[in-house]
Structure formats: structure tokens, C-alpha cells
Design an enzyme around this catalytic site. Sequence first.
Site, short mmCIF file in Angstrom:
data_model
loop_
_atom_site.label_atom_id
_atom_site.label_comp_id
_atom_site.label_asym_id
_atom_site.label_seq_id
_atom_site.Cartn_x
_atom_site.Cartn_y
_atom_site.Cartn_z
CD GLN A 41 -3.14 -0.72 0.18
OE1 GLN A 41 -3.35 0.42 -0.21
NE2 GLN A 41 -3.90 -1.74 -0.22
CG HIS A 44 -0.78 2.54 -5.26
ND1 HIS A 44 -0.82 2.26 -6.61
CD2 HIS A 44 -1.69 3.53 -5.04
CE1 HIS A 44 -1.73 3.05 -7.18
NE2 HIS A 44 -2.26 3.83 -6.25
CD GLU A 45 -1.99 6.09 -1.00
OE1 GLU A 45 -1.94 7.30 -0.73
OE2 GLU A 45 -2.94 5.57 -1.63
CB SER A 46 5.38 6.64 -1.41
OG SER A 46 5.84 5.29 -1.44
NE ARG A 186 -4.43 1.78 -3.76
CZ ARG A 186 -4.10 2.82 -2.99
NH1 ARG A 186 -3.49 2.64 -1.83
NH2 ARG A 186 -4.39 4.06 -3.35
#
Length: 199
Positions: A41, A44-46, A186
Site C-alpha cells: 500500500q 503505491h501511495e508513494s 496495490r
Amino acid sequence: MLTAAHLQALGLDASWLDPLNATFDRFAINTPQRMAAFIGQCGHESAGFHTLNENLNYSAQGLRNTWPKRFPDDATANAYARQPEKIANKVYADRMGNGNEASGEGWRYHGRGLIQLTGKANYQAAGTALGVDLVSSPDQVAAPEYAALTAGWFWDSHKLNALADKQDNTGITKAINGGTLGLDDRVARTNKALAVLQG
């Protein structure tokens, strides 16, 4: 525990080893499933643990598409386009504990970290939980130690270990994103991390 070999296999910089291990220890992210879900997760976010500051460099059309109520016409959007600080001060004004647009708090507390910490109230809550003053020095969240720890704080406060135990990637994604944006990526990142950790 993560090892340098794990990070190398995942293509992550060695600078993440201590911050991730400290976060995993503090928030009981202590099984391969939990660690893999967190890494997937956050990856994906960063953008693969590379982007720790929110990108607010929007075009006028991007502003109108993203925040139609705040940018209801071309003239308003054009006055803010490609000015990240000005955009943040407008779109985050009077929300999440921030003051008005003139306060500058929208920019001061824009999204930072692996799971973007946004808004003065969230910086305050995370800082209190972690025992560090993030309100006075919000830029700390854009460095690995607090980028990881604030993500761990978010993870823990949203009880995501329980979802990781069930391998409920959709539930975790909704808790982080509010929807299922990027779910396939993700899941792919989580599965890769799990294979590395169990290898």
C-alpha cells in the site's frame, strides 16, 4: 524483521530499513501478511517509496476536474494553475484543522509521508501519538523516519492489521484512499512483497 536483502529484492533504498523496522515494531506489523500489505500500500501511495510530498502542480483543467466546487470557472482556475502553494492554501482552507486561505496552513500541512498526512489536525494527532512536534516542523514527515511512522500511526488507528490478516486488500485500499483507486497495483505490490518476505 526486514533485512537489507528484502529491501534489495523489492527495489527499495537501504535508507528505509531502520524506519520500516521501527514502524513494524511499534505498530505490531509483525507477520509477513501485515508487512507485505503495508509495503504494498505504501509503495503505491508513494510511487515506490520515492514521492513523500503531495504533488499539487495542477493545470487549470486539472483543478476544475479535481475540485469543481472550489474552481467553478476558468478564471478562478487560471488564477491558481501551476502554483502548488497557492492551490494548497485554497483547497485545504478551513478543513482538517487548518485556518483560512490566508493562514498558509493548507500549504504548511499539505500531504507528506508514505500515506499522506494532510491537515493540521492530523499532524497534531500523529505527532501526539508519536511523541514528536510535527505541527512546528511538518517537513519531518517527508523524511523516511516520520514518513514511515506516520503511515504506521494511520495504519494502526484504522485497524489495518486486522484487514491484512484477512488479506482484504480492497478494505485496506478503501481505508487509505476512500475508494479503490489503484487496487490492481496495490495488490501486485503486496503480492510481490509477500513472496519476498516468505522466500
